[in-house]
Motif scaffolding. Structure first.
Motif, short mmCIF file in Angstrom:
data_model
loop_
_atom_site.label_atom_id
_atom_site.label_comp_id
_atom_site.label_asym_id
_atom_site.label_seq_id
_atom_site.Cartn_x
_atom_site.Cartn_y
_atom_site.Cartn_z
N ILE A 2 -4.93 9.67 -19.01
CA ILE A 2 -5.56 8.71 -18.09
C ILE A 2 -7.03 8.56 -18.44
O ILE A 2 -7.55 7.44 -18.51
N LEU A 3 -7.69 9.68 -18.70
CA LEU A 3 -9.12 9.65 -18.98
C LEU A 3 -9.45 8.90 -20.26
O LEU A 3 -10.44 8.16 -20.31
N VAL A 8 -2.78 3.34 -18.68
CA VAL A 8 -3.62 2.38 -17.99
C VAL A 8 -3.05 2.04 -16.62
O VAL A 8 -1.89 2.38 -16.30
N SER A 9 -3.84 1.37 -15.80
CA SER A 9 -3.43 1.03 -14.43
C SER A 9 -2.08 0.31 -14.43
O SER A 9 -1.85 -0.62 -15.21
N GLY A 10 -1.19 0.77 -13.54
CA GLY A 10 0.10 0.13 -13.38
C GLY A 10 1.18 0.62 -14.33
O GLY A 10 2.35 0.27 -14.17
N GLU A 11 0.81 1.43 -15.31
CA GLU A 11 1.81 1.89 -16.29
C GLU A 11 2.72 2.96 -15.67
O GLU A 11 2.27 3.83 -14.95
N PHE A 52 3.75 5.94 -11.23
CA PHE A 52 2.91 4.96 -11.92
C PHE A 52 1.44 5.36 -11.85
O PHE A 52 1.00 6.00 -10.89
N ILE A 53 0.67 4.96 -12.87
CA ILE A 53 -0.78 5.09 -12.81
C ILE A 53 -1.27 4.12 -11.73
O ILE A 53 -0.79 2.99 -11.64
N SER A 54 -2.20 4.56 -10.91
CA SER A 54 -2.66 3.76 -9.78
C SER A 54 -3.13 2.38 -10.22
O SER A 54 -3.83 2.23 -11.22
N GLN A 55 -2.73 1.36 -9.45
CA GLN A 55 -3.18 -0.01 -9.73
C GLN A 55 -4.67 -0.15 -9.49
O GLN A 55 -5.33 -0.99 -10.08
N ASN A 56 -5.21 0.66 -8.58
CA ASN A 56 -6.62 0.59 -8.23
C ASN A 56 -7.41 1.70 -8.90
O ASN A 56 -8.29 2.29 -8.30
N LEU A 57 -7.08 1.97 -10.15
CA LEU A 57 -7.70 3.09 -10.86
C LEU A 57 -9.21 2.94 -10.94
O LEU A 57 -9.96 3.88 -10.68
N SER A 58 -9.70 1.74 -11.24
CA SER A 58 -11.14 1.54 -11.34
C SER A 58 -11.82 1.76 -10.00
O SER A 58 -12.89 2.35 -9.91
N LEU A 144 -17.10 5.52 -21.64
CA LEU A 144 -15.95 4.68 -21.33
C LEU A 144 -15.73 4.58 -19.83
O LEU A 144 -15.49 3.50 -19.28
N HIS A 145 -15.86 5.71 -19.13
CA HIS A 145 -15.58 5.68 -17.69
C HIS A 145 -16.71 5.08 -16.88
O HIS A 145 -16.47 4.51 -15.82
N VAL A 146 -17.93 5.17 -17.37
CA VAL A 146 -19.03 4.44 -16.72
C VAL A 146 -18.76 2.94 -16.82
O VAL A 146 -18.90 2.20 -15.84
N MET A 147 -18.34 2.50 -18.00
CA MET A 147 -18.03 1.08 -18.18
C MET A 147 -16.86 0.65 -17.31
O MET A 147 -16.90 -0.41 -16.69
N ARG A 148 -15.84 1.50 -17.24
CA ARG A 148 -14.68 1.16 -16.42
C ARG A 148 -15.04 1.12 -14.94
O ARG A 148 -14.56 0.27 -14.19
#
Length: 236
Positions: A2-3, A8-11, A52-58, A144-148
């Motif tokens: 995930i990191l 990715v979201s929804g997968e 599933f990976i959370s749809q609201n991951l960001s 990457l996670h700051v950008m996300r």
């Protein structure tokens, strides 16, 4: 996974048995890990449908203060200044540490950017994806996670910029060439050139927007003077 963006979201995740085999752990250990991720809001379990990976991951990773900052129009140029550092760093490390598949993905993202005449919303979305691919190519997990985490704010900033540029300046050719220069420097594995190209691109956008703002302010002042003069003539 995930990191680093592999998931990715929804997968949808593999079934527990296959995941346990993949990570070489027992199923009880896997279930505990999944429960921990679910408690953090990073994954969602659907009854009879799988995990599933959370749809609201960001959104789960976004500081609520970012949304507050994004709601203030005057932060548009503050964010552009911040993007100088962030995207310049992403371009630098993408050139330094990127892999062949990263460069292919970046070239594809550049090629697939819609033309300037297309829907501005679609163009903004495609540009956000382009910058996230560049950040992923840096192989810096924090970057990457700051950008996300800033994805929604970045989208809003790019959208506003595009709308202003469409209305106030014919710069599409210059901007396309600047983006190509960024990608070329990254693929040539020239970190300094990549950072310089990124900074020059954002500097160009910033100076163009400032010029449009100053022109609009002068136009508003001129219109007010005309209006005052007309009212005086009517009164006389």
């Amino acid at each position: 996974m995930i990191l680093d963006g592999t998931l990715v979201s929804g997968e949808k995740l593999l079934p527990e048995r296959l995941l346990a085999e993949k990570f070489e752990v027992s199923r009880p250990s896997l279930r505990e890990a999944i429960q921990n991720l679910q408690a953090k809001g990073l994954i969602e379990r659907k009854q009879g449908g799988g995990t599933f990976i959370s749809q609201n991951l960001s959104a789960k990773m976004t500081d609520p203060l970012l949304a507050l900052v994004a709601s203030r129009p005057e932060t548009q140029f503050d964010l552009l200044e911040f993007r100088h550092a962030l995207e310049g760093m992403a371009a630098y490390y993408a050139a330094l540490r990127g892999q062949h598949e990263d460069y292919i993905a970046l070239k594809d993202a550049l090629t697939n950017l819609p033309e300037a005449s297309a829907n501005v919303e679609q163009e903004a979305t495609a540009l956000v994806d382009f910058y996230l691919i560049m950040a992923k190519a840096s192989h810096n997990m924090v970057l990457l996670h700051v950008m996300r985490s800033m994805k929604n704010m970045l989208h809003e900033n790019i959208l506003r910029n595009l709308e202003m540029l469409r209305d106030g300046a014919k710069v599409e050719t210059d901007i396309r060439e600047q983006r190509s220069a960024i990608v070329n420097a990254i693929c040539d594995q020239d970190p300094e050139a990549a950072r310089k190209a990124s900074n020059e691109h954002l500097g160009f956008v910033e100076s163009t927007l400032l010029g449009i703002n100053q022109r609009d302010i002068k136009l508003q002042r001129a219109m007010r003077r005309i209006e005052v003069k007309q009212n005086k003539n009517i009164a006389s």
